[in-house]
Design an enzyme around this catalytic site. Structure first.
Site: not given
Ligand code: KIV
Length: 281
Positions: A60, A99, A129, A198
């Site tokens: 995202d 995501d 994710k 993170e």
């Molecule tokens: O959306 C994203 O790029 C992330 C990473 C920074 C882990 O969640």
């Protein structure tokens, strides 16, 4: 011999098919560290795969890196899905993780399942994710139960920017570390196949890694995670401004592009381009 072939003879990574979550777990079990990058388009996805990056996240962060927003919150499923499709089309072996954007899963297992199914059916991703620990366990259990690999994300979770009070704060210090460890264990029990950590203290990440069997994927979590991830524009030097301490730049892509575009504009202005060599008879 391709880079992927050369690497696979040494490390047992598959070459003729996509990497699966089992391959990631097997690498972790044999103590081999692996890397992830974000990617939002076909060309970078192919380059990163060729370079030996095992899994790509259509994050995202595309809200900021591609669409120009000032946080990750605005990006939608409809905006992410074409990026997921592009990354899948540009790769042959990399595992593609999509995501779940803000608002697409927080309301409960039903919306989470609907969003995740779209990422797999329409986007072609192999995994999704989402952010959060025990508060999203019903979602994780439902997705895992439906056969959808789920990656968790703990520590600094940018979708919660409005309660975290900024994106540079290290998470998990003091008692919060115990909470994060409990969240990580709960995610593993609920069926997550990996968890992103993170912006957390390196010592906490080490403890979490020691407590989990599934891979820990660090970003600002020190050297001891099983895998690492960075936003590719940070890694390759395309972003500007002050970057988090954990970012290491491996190229000056911005400088290279600026120089190329500047020479092109100057050539056009001076009548040097197009010349005879770049014209049709
Ligand atoms: O959306 C994203 O790029 C992330 C990473 C920074 C882990 O969640």
């Amino acid at each position: 011999m391709s880079t992927a072939t050369a690497t696979s003879t040494v490390t047992a990574w598959p070459d003729g098919r996509r990497i699966t979550i089992r391959d990631l777990q097997a690498a972790t079990d044999r103590g081999e560290r692996w890397s992830m990058l974000t990617s939002y388009d076909t060309l970078t996805a192919g380059i990163f795969e060729q370079a030996g990056v095992r899994a790509l996240l259509v994050g995202d962060t595309s809200a900021e890196m591609v669409l120009g927003h000032s946080s990750t919150l605005p990006v939608t499923m409809d905006e992410l899905i074409p990026m997921v499709q592009a990354v899948v089309r540009g790769t042959r072996t990399a595992l593609v993780v999509a995501d779940l954007p803000f608002g697409s899963y927080q309301a409960g297992p039903g919306p989470a399942l609907a969003s995740a199914v779209r990422h797999l059916k329409e986007g072609g991703a192999q995994a999704v994710k989402l952010e959060g620990g025990r508060r999203v366990l019903p979602q994780v259990e439902t997705l895992a139960g439906a056969g959808i690999p789920v990656m968790g994300h703990l520590g600094l979770t940018p979708q919660s920017i409005n309660v975290l009070g900024g994106l540079r704060r290290v998470q998990g210090r003091g008692d919060a570390g115990e909470e994060l460890l409990a969240d990580a264990l709960a995610l593993e029990r609920a069926g997550a196949f990996a968890v992103v950590l993170e912006t957390v203290p390196a010592e906490l990440a080490r403890r979490v890694r020691g407590a989990l069997r599934i891979p820990t994927v660090g970003i600002g979590a020190g050297p001891d995670c099983d895998a690492q991830i960075l936003v590719w524009q940070d890694m390759a030097g395309l972003t500007t401004g002050r970057l988090p301490r954990f970012v290491k730049r491996y190229a000056d892509t911005r400088g290279g592009l600026l120089e190329a575009a500047g020479r092109y504009a100057a050539d056009v202005a001076a009548g040097r381009y197009p010349d005879e060599a770049h014209s049709y008879a």
